[in-house]
Design a protein around this motif. Structure first.
Motif, PDB file in Angstrom:
ATOM      1  N   ALA A  12       0.853  -1.197   0.000  1.00 47.19           N
ATOM      2  CA  ALA A  12       0.000   0.000   0.000  1.00 47.19           C
ATOM      3  C   ALA A  12       0.885   1.243   0.000  1.00 47.19           C
ATOM      4  O   ALA A  12       1.818   1.346   0.787  1.00 47.19           O
ATOM      5  N   ILE A  13       0.612   2.145  -0.903  1.00 46.88           N
ATOM      6  CA  ILE A  13       1.349   3.408  -0.963  1.00 46.88           C
ATOM      7  C   ILE A  13       0.406   4.528  -0.563  1.00 46.88           C
ATOM      8  O   ILE A  13      -0.652   4.722  -1.176  1.00 46.88           O
ATOM      9  N   LYS A  14       0.785   5.230   0.478  1.00 48.23           N
ATOM     10  CA  LYS A  14      -0.048   6.340   0.948  1.00 48.23           C
ATOM     11  C   LYS A  14       0.396   7.639   0.276  1.00 48.23           C
ATOM     12  O   LYS A  14       1.520   8.105   0.481  1.00 48.23           O
ATOM     13  N   CYS A  15      -0.505   8.194  -0.485  1.00 45.26           N
ATOM     14  CA  CYS A  15      -0.207   9.425  -1.221  1.00 45.26           C
ATOM     15  C   CYS A  15      -1.144  10.533  -0.719  1.00 45.26           C
ATOM     16  O   CYS A  15      -2.352  10.459  -0.913  1.00 45.26           O
ATOM     17  N   VAL A  16      -0.566  11.511  -0.043  1.00 52.92           N
ATOM     18  CA  VAL A  16      -1.366  12.589   0.543  1.00 52.92           C
ATOM     19  C   VAL A  16      -1.442  13.749  -0.446  1.00 52.92           C
ATOM     20  O   VAL A  16      -0.415  14.176  -0.980  1.00 52.92           O
ATOM     21  N   VAL A  17      -2.658  14.211  -0.693  1.00 50.57           N
ATOM     22  CA  VAL A  17      -2.861  15.278  -1.682  1.00 50.57           C
ATOM     23  C   VAL A  17      -3.230  16.563  -0.952  1.00 50.57           C
ATOM     24  O   VAL A  17      -4.223  16.601  -0.220  1.00 50.57           O
ATOM     25  N   VAL A  18      -2.398  17.597  -1.132  1.00 43.83           N
ATOM     26  CA  VAL A  18      -2.646  18.879  -0.459  1.00 43.83           C
ATOM     27  C   VAL A  18      -2.646  20.011  -1.493  1.00 43.83           C
ATOM     28  O   VAL A  18      -2.287  19.823  -2.652  1.00 43.83           O
ATOM     29  N   ILE A  29      -8.583  13.234  -7.324  1.00 42.55           N
ATOM     30  CA  ILE A  29      -8.621  11.956  -6.610  1.00 42.55           C
ATOM     31  C   ILE A  29      -9.785  11.104  -7.097  1.00 42.55           C
ATOM     32  O   ILE A  29      -9.640   9.905  -7.348  1.00 42.55           O
ATOM     33  N   CYS A  30     -10.950  11.742  -7.261  1.00 46.30           N
ATOM     34  CA  CYS A  30     -12.130  10.994  -7.726  1.00 46.30           C
ATOM     35  C   CYS A  30     -11.887  10.402  -9.117  1.00 46.30           C
ATOM     36  O   CYS A  30     -12.283   9.272  -9.393  1.00 46.30           O
ATOM     37  N   SER A  31     -11.226  11.169  -9.979  1.00 45.93           N
ATOM     38  CA  SER A  31     -10.957  10.668 -11.336  1.00 45.93           C
ATOM     39  C   SER A  31     -10.142   9.383 -11.258  1.00 45.93           C
ATOM     40  O   SER A  31     -10.425   8.412 -11.960  1.00 45.93           O
ATOM     41  N   ARG A  32      -9.146   9.367 -10.382  1.00 36.12           N
ATOM     42  CA  ARG A  32      -8.302   8.179 -10.249  1.00 36.12           C
ATOM     43  C   ARG A  32      -9.047   7.055  -9.534  1.00 36.12           C
ATOM     44  O   ARG A  32      -8.995   5.897  -9.950  1.00 36.12           O
ATOM     45  N   ALA A  33      -9.766   7.425  -8.493  1.00 39.70           N
ATOM     46  CA  ALA A  33     -10.428   6.398  -7.672  1.00 39.70           C
ATOM     47  C   ALA A  33     -11.545   5.689  -8.437  1.00 39.70           C
ATOM     48  O   ALA A  33     -11.731   4.485  -8.292  1.00 39.70           O
ATOM     49  N   TYR A  34     -12.296   6.446  -9.230  1.00 41.69           N
ATOM     50  CA  TYR A  34     -13.422   5.843  -9.953  1.00 41.69           C
ATOM     51  C   TYR A  34     -13.078   5.571 -11.414  1.00 41.69           C
ATOM     52  O   TYR A  34     -13.932   5.133 -12.179  1.00 41.69           O
ATOM     53  N   ILE A  77       3.028  -5.376  -7.028  1.00 38.85           N
ATOM     54  CA  ILE A  77       1.618  -4.967  -7.026  1.00 38.85           C
ATOM     55  C   ILE A  77       1.440  -3.889  -5.965  1.00 38.85           C
ATOM     56  O   ILE A  77       1.760  -4.089  -4.794  1.00 38.85           O
ATOM     57  N   VAL A  78       0.958  -2.754  -6.417  1.00 39.79           N
ATOM     58  CA  VAL A  78       0.833  -1.596  -5.538  1.00 39.79           C
ATOM     59  C   VAL A  78      -0.634  -1.216  -5.403  1.00 39.79           C
ATOM     60  O   VAL A  78      -1.393  -1.276  -6.361  1.00 39.79           O
ATOM     61  N   SER A  79      -1.026  -0.871  -4.189  1.00 42.73           N
ATOM     62  CA  SER A  79      -2.368  -0.341  -3.970  1.00 42.73           C
ATOM     63  C   SER A  79      -2.207   1.137  -3.607  1.00 42.73           C
ATOM     64  O   SER A  79      -1.728   1.471  -2.517  1.00 42.73           O
ATOM     65  N   LEU A  80      -2.555   2.001  -4.538  1.00 42.35           N
ATOM     66  CA  LEU A  80      -2.334   3.439  -4.352  1.00 42.35           C
ATOM     67  C   LEU A  80      -3.482   4.044  -3.544  1.00 42.35           C
ATOM     68  O   LEU A  80      -4.620   4.084  -3.996  1.00 42.35           O
ATOM     69  N   ARG A  81      -3.167   4.496  -2.333  1.00 35.57           N
ATOM     70  CA  ARG A  81      -4.188   5.075  -1.456  1.00 35.57           C
ATOM     71  C   ARG A  81      -4.055   6.594  -1.444  1.00 35.57           C
ATOM     72  O   ARG A  81      -3.061   7.129  -0.918  1.00 35.57           O
ATOM     73  N   LEU A  82      -5.009   7.248  -2.033  1.00 38.85           N
ATOM     74  CA  LEU A  82      -4.985   8.708  -2.136  1.00 38.85           C
ATOM     75  C   LEU A  82      -5.724   9.327  -0.955  1.00 38.85           C
ATOM     76  O   LEU A  82      -6.879   8.987  -0.691  1.00 38.85           O
TER      77      LEU A  82
END
Ligand SMILES: Nc1nc2c(ncn2[C@@H]2O[C@H](COP(=O)(O)OP(=O)(O)OP(=O)(O)O)[C@@H](O)[C@H]2O)c(=O)[nH]1
Length: 171
Positions: A12-18, A29-34, A77-82
């Motif tokens: 899991a990669i934690k990516c914080v968006v500011v 984030i929504c574009s990537r998540a959905y 295998i990476v799980s990108l967590r925004l």
């Protein structure tokens, strides 16, 4: 790296968006998540902006979001967590910055102040909490560079310019 996922083969990669209010963090984030280019009712798309934060628990509660988060990087295998955050400077983002693998600082292409705030406010805040975490600078709302922005959204500043229709090259 962040906490492991439920799948032992995934990282899991934690990516914080500011970034400042209204620059487009949540929609990015929504574009990537959905996996959608166009916004829909899962994100706020009204013309009068209401600050919102996309809920991180979507990775737990929405299988589609979890599946879309998965990608393969150099065979891993990476799980990108925004992680979405509020743009208000006075809000406490300490919790969000914790154990971040990467921080994305956003600005809006049609809001010069939001770019100035990257070095004035956001980078110092990020470095206070995450001394050596990689930081990416992301320009949002790039479509507005090619629109008649002054008329449409009353943008001012050197980052945006009005161009002729004939200047646009469509894909
Ligand atoms: N034209 C255009 N509008 C965008 C884009 N991204 C976001 N918007 C619009 O800009 C407004 C703000 O977008 P958000 O994604 O909520 O911005 P935010 O940075 O999360 O804002 P805060 O919640 O205040 O921190 C919304 O009305 C979006 O629909 C983009 O790429 N292009």
């Amino acid at each position: 790296m962040s906490d492991s996922t439920e799948n032992p083969n995934e990282v899991a990669i934690k990516c914080v968006v500011v970034g400042d209010n209204n620059v487009g963090k949540t929609r990015l984030i929504c574009s990537r998540a959905y996996n959608e280019e166009a916004p829909n009712n899962r994100c706020n798309t009204s013309t009068s902006h209401v600050p919102t934060v996309w809920a991180i628990d979507q990775y737990r509660n929405n299988k589609q979001v979890l599946d879309n988060a998965r990608c393969v990087v150099d065979g891993t295998i990476v799980s990108l967590r925004l992680w979405d955050t509020f743009g208000d400077h006075h809000k406490n983002r300490r919790f969000a910055y914790g154990k971040a693998d990467v921080v994305v600082i956003c600005f809006s292409i049609c809001d010069e102040k939001s770019l100035n705030q990257v070095t004035k406010f956001w980078l110092p805040e990020v470095r206070k909490h995450n001394k050596s975490t990689p930081v990416l600078l992301v320009a949002c709302k790039v479509d507005l560079r090619f629109a008649e922005v002054r008329e449409k959204i009353k943008c001012k500043g050197t980052l945006s310019k009005t161009i002729k229709k004939s200047d646009i090259i469509f894909p």
